[in-house]
Enzyme design. Structure first.
Site, PDB file in Angstrom:
ATOM      1  N   HIS A   1     -31.838  27.062 106.179  1.00  0.00           N
ATOM      2  CA  HIS A   1     -32.023  27.734 107.467  1.00  0.00           C
ATOM      3  C   HIS A   1     -31.810  29.423 107.121  1.00  0.00           C
ATOM      4  O   HIS A   1     -32.682  29.914 107.781  1.00  0.00           O
ATOM      5  CB  HIS A   1     -31.154  27.379 108.646  1.00  0.00           C
ATOM      6  CG  HIS A   1     -31.508  26.133 109.463  1.00  0.00           C
ATOM      7  ND1 HIS A   1     -32.819  25.927 110.139  1.00  0.00           N
ATOM      8  CD2 HIS A   1     -30.963  24.852 109.803  1.00  0.00           C
ATOM      9  CE1 HIS A   1     -32.972  24.674 110.432  1.00  0.00           C
ATOM     10  NE2 HIS A   1     -31.756  24.021 110.423  1.00  0.00           N
TER      11      HIS A   1
ATOM     12  N   HIS B   1     -27.915  22.314 103.836  1.00  0.00           N
ATOM     13  CA  HIS B   1     -28.893  22.197 104.940  1.00  0.00           C
ATOM     14  C   HIS B   1     -28.885  23.566 105.891  1.00  0.00           C
ATOM     15  O   HIS B   1     -30.000  24.304 105.830  1.00  0.00           O
ATOM     16  CB  HIS B   1     -28.555  21.097 105.883  1.00  0.00           C
ATOM     17  CG  HIS B   1     -29.409  21.040 107.065  1.00  0.00           C
ATOM     18  ND1 HIS B   1     -30.535  20.131 107.134  1.00  0.00           N
ATOM     19  CD2 HIS B   1     -29.442  21.586 108.586  1.00  0.00           C
ATOM     20  CE1 HIS B   1     -31.288  20.177 108.209  1.00  0.00           C
ATOM     21  NE2 HIS B   1     -30.442  21.076 109.104  1.00  0.00           N
ATOM     22  N   GLU B   2     -27.870  24.071 106.216  1.00  0.00           N
ATOM     23  CA  GLU B   2     -27.689  25.486 106.675  1.00  0.00           C
ATOM     24  C   GLU B   2     -28.123  26.657 105.984  1.00  0.00           C
ATOM     25  O   GLU B   2     -28.780  27.404 106.438  1.00  0.00           O
ATOM     26  CB  GLU B   2     -26.335  25.530 107.474  1.00  0.00           C
ATOM     27  CG  GLU B   2     -25.860  24.456 108.441  1.00  0.00           C
ATOM     28  CD  GLU B   2     -26.806  24.230 109.689  1.00  0.00           C
ATOM     29  OE1 GLU B   2     -27.551  25.056 110.086  1.00  0.00           O
ATOM     30  OE2 GLU B   2     -26.779  23.189 110.105  1.00  0.00           O
TER      31      GLU B   2
ATOM     32  N   GLU C   1     -36.919  23.936 110.526  1.00  0.00           N
ATOM     33  CA  GLU C   1     -36.430  22.500 109.909  1.00  0.00           C
ATOM     34  C   GLU C   1     -37.011  22.199 108.837  1.00  0.00           C
ATOM     35  O   GLU C   1     -36.287  21.642 107.601  1.00  0.00           O
ATOM     36  CB  GLU C   1     -36.516  21.523 111.169  1.00  0.00           C
ATOM     37  CG  GLU C   1     -35.762  20.221 110.994  1.00  0.00           C
ATOM     38  CD  GLU C   1     -34.049  20.367 111.197  1.00  0.00           C
ATOM     39  OE1 GLU C   1     -33.884  21.385 111.843  1.00  0.00           O
ATOM     40  OE2 GLU C   1     -33.314  19.599 110.792  1.00  0.00           O
TER      41      GLU C   1
END
Lengths: 494, 494
Positions: free
Chosen positions: A265, A261-262, A291
């Protein structure tokens, strides 16, 4: 020097100080020993004040007026639009309101950290009343300045161009099919057998595995690093992106997908246009688009069969002292696509997450618009939880309306970004598959075609386009919930 | 608000920005991926400029004048003295000279990084000429402002209160006994047999050992941490001290004693007066006093028999897969007290180090005073190396006058601090032994009485006293080389 060039210099200066704020903030969360906190907080408050003064400098208003008279190319025009937007956001509120809200928010949040554990709604409500009142006041002022409704003016901070009108449309669509879909999926999964992690998964090994997965996702280690913090985040600056995770030695499932997930980003930040580094137009488009990238990595790529095959293989190689059956593809697939109704948003799966967000959106919209009172929230929360997830939060404040940090310090308007991100991600994936063999690229282990598409259509655009323009150019369509619905149905009810 | 209180606020603000500069600098050296360097350097340059503007703010001059009329207690008086001193140092030079010197220094240092390896004196000399000329100009301006001689005005930046007159006296004393002492010790040691480290000493193990030694030295991990960097240093702020080391997996001797050295710097910082945090009077007294603390830890404590016993014991426990004979006390003692004549200052032992410093002092003093030309330096270097250490550097520029970074960017006046530090440390130790059982405390493994003495006499004083007052109050004597001589004789010719 022409006004536009003066503005560019000024925003470059702000970017330099923002750089230092980002690195000091990262250090505070991931490296700093506890005893350094007071002096650090004071130093960072001083820096914030300095940045605020630069961002609200009275000379800017005149420079904007003069720059508008200059002949600017499309990129410069977008740059000026985004500078003006940031200046308006920063200057619209009177200083005393900013200070009052900051104080009330800090007080409420600080007390909330113990009140939540004690399920103390009565205590919380007393502090929160002030936060809500000041947030309503803020929304009124923003509304007057922008011509938007009160809640839309708050939404505009995080999602410029998005309105409650469009959210109502999107979310009412979702509400027609989501509760049924959740029930169907839970029913399908009810007899699934799978192994959960047991034993110890050492931090060093989890980190080594995380780094391998980041390499597979082509995180640029020349311009970033992975560390640990209590709350995982993506920080730093585009040329030096700092992502963090948290390791629990009892399992590796959460931190591993957290890293995916990170990394989403991070790759957005690393892929922002270098020619606009430091300029507002070179920053990420919005919270929802940010997001969308983390969720593209986590949901569209990360939970695909092909990627789960990589994960299960790499994890099996890493944790050789555990039962190999834990790392079988089928087991991993079940672990990473399990659906369950529960109270807590941050622990929710892909399918139930939107229900948590829609509930919050509907409540905060009516609260900020003054249509309900803050004391109405627990009952509304309970009603909507029953309606969307069949769970009651009657008297259960800590797992109900007191569970999130966002409202305690008045960050109203932020929650919708989570589900907008999931919807954008699904729509990007649908568009991408028209020209890219996504599953094939993941299977091959070389995901370059996927990242090239994201880079060309999203990352390299920074804030040059509006969100609507960005999504339309990338997908040929404005935001449409059907891509999200299709994605969920095909993943969970194949 | 009275002027003194306004000044306090202003210097508090400067301290906040200095805090951010210290942490960003530490991060740049120890954490930052290479690709982040350009943006970081730009951000830090912006911050430096901002700090410089605050430190040279024109309003300060008037505030100093007004504060002098206030009734101030002794601590406030010292605070005002140190603020004024920092302001004078920062404002005395015209901006264009600062900029010219910075540019010439960067150019010279950048080229030096390759020229040194190529032994290219001719190329180096061309860039260095400009650095020397600008440094002489700087010294003249500082001399006019302070009433000191040219070189003494440079010395005053690092060692306020120290003059070349006093250094000449101290160093001419040292020169009467040091060369003979070195020869005697080398002769005594010539038949010594000892084992050197062989095999691999893993970084993680070296770090674990370093942390144990830091605990023994009561480093406060609640207010600091240990990391890695190419050039070891002590950075951060007093409430959050960041020390670094560099690990060579072929041996552990250097990094282990390096950690002891940096821990000395760190405990001084951690022990500075908290009531004066952020104020110039709350900072370390001088470079020489700072070095006295690192050398107290490294030389007075670290190379004592009792401490070497701890080190050999802890290292033996850590590296269980190596020959235990390597970790015997006698072997460790020989490894850590070996004396040899060599070309390179940074690799020099306790005994030959002062010879390297005195040589540099004598040359830079005459150079800055205009008594010699920069092209005279190689020949003078060779003469003095022959005289003090019996080594010739004829034609060997890279191991001669081109070996250090200091002169390449014009940091003239700094070198004496190293040997002043060694002398202060020996004198502090001599004074301490009158009330503290130093050897006994080290042997017991609880070094508290030693640190209490240092805290009371040095650390907690910050810059409240002048260096002379500090040394006199702590030891009953002004700086006297005989303590250093006694220390060296008793250690190396027992």
């Amino acid at each position: 020097m022409p006004a536009f060039e003066k503005l560019t210099q000024h925003y470059q200066k702000i970017a330099h100080f923002n750089h230092l704020a980002a690195i000091s903030g990262w250090d505070q969360a991931s490296m700093m020993p506890a005893g350094g906190n007071q002096a650090r907080s004071e130093a960072m408050a001083e820096l914030s004040l300095h940045i605020h003064r630069l961002a609200t400098s009275p000379v800017l208003g005149e420079l904007f007026d003069r720059a508008k008279q200059q002949e600017l190319n499309a990129e410069q025009h977008a740059s000026l639009r985004e500078m003006t937007r940031q200046w308006n956001l920063a200057t619209v509120l009177p200083e005393d309101l900013v200070q009052a809200k900051s104080l009330a928010g800090s007080k409420c949040e600080h007390a909330w950290r113990t009140q939540r554990g004690e399920n103390d709604w009565i205590g919380f409500e007393k502090n929160w009343a002030e936060v809500v009142t000041l947030s309503q006041e803020e929304a009124q002022i923003r509304a007057q300045a922008t011509g938007l409704s009160a809640y839309d003016a708050m939404l505009d901070i995080y999602e410029p161009g998005t309105s409650s009108h469009s959210l109502d449309k999107l979310f009412s669509n979702v509400k027609t099919w989501l509760p049924t879909l959740i029930d169907e999926v839970i029913d399908t999964q009810k007899d699934d057998q799978f192994l959960s992690p047991t034993g110890t998964f050492r931090t060093e090994q989890q980190k080594a595995l995380g780094l391998k997965v980041m390499s597979l996702l082509k995180f640029d280690f020349h311009h970033g690093r992975l560390d640990e913090s209590v709350h995982p985040f993506c920080g730093g600056v585009p040329s030096d992106v700092r992502i963090t995770t948290r390791y629990d030695e009892n399992e590796f499932i959460q931190s591993l997908m957290g890293i995916v997930h990170e990394t989403g980003h991070a790759r957005y930040e690393q892929g922002l246009p270098k020619s606009l580094a430091g300029m507002p137009a070179g920053e990420a488009r919005s919270m929802g688009i940010h997001e969308s990238q983390s969720l593209f990595f986590e949901m569209q790529v990360g939970r695909s069969d092909a990627f789960i095959a990589h994960l299960s293989h790499l994890a099996g190689q890493q944790f050789t002292d555990h039962d190999p059956a834990l790392f079988h593809f089928n087991n991993f697939q079940k672990l990473y696509t399990r659906v369950a109704k529960d109270f807590i948003r941050v622990d929710a799966d892909e399918l139930t997450y939107p229900a948590h967000v829609i509930l919050r959106y509907e409540i905060e919209r009516d609260l900020i618009n003054g249509d309900i009172k803050h004391t109405d929230v627990p009952e509304l929360w309970d009603q909507k939880m029953q309606q969307y997830l069949g769970l009651s939060t009657q008297g259960n404040f800590k797992n109900g309306c007191m569970q999130d940090i966002h409202w305690t310090d008045g960050a109203f308007g932020y929650f919708p970004s989570y589900t907008l991100g999931a919807m954008y991600a699904a729509q990007f994936k649908a568009a991408m598959t028209q020209t890219v063999d996504v599953e094939g690229a993941i299977e091959s282990g070389d995901l370059t075609p996927i990242f090239t598409w994201l880079s060309e259509n999203i990352w390299s655009k920074g804030s040059l386009l509006t969100t609507d323009e960005l999504v339309k150019q990338a997908t040929g369509d404005t935001l449409n919930a059907k891509y999200f619905q299709d994605h969920l149905r095909s993943r969970y009810l194949p």
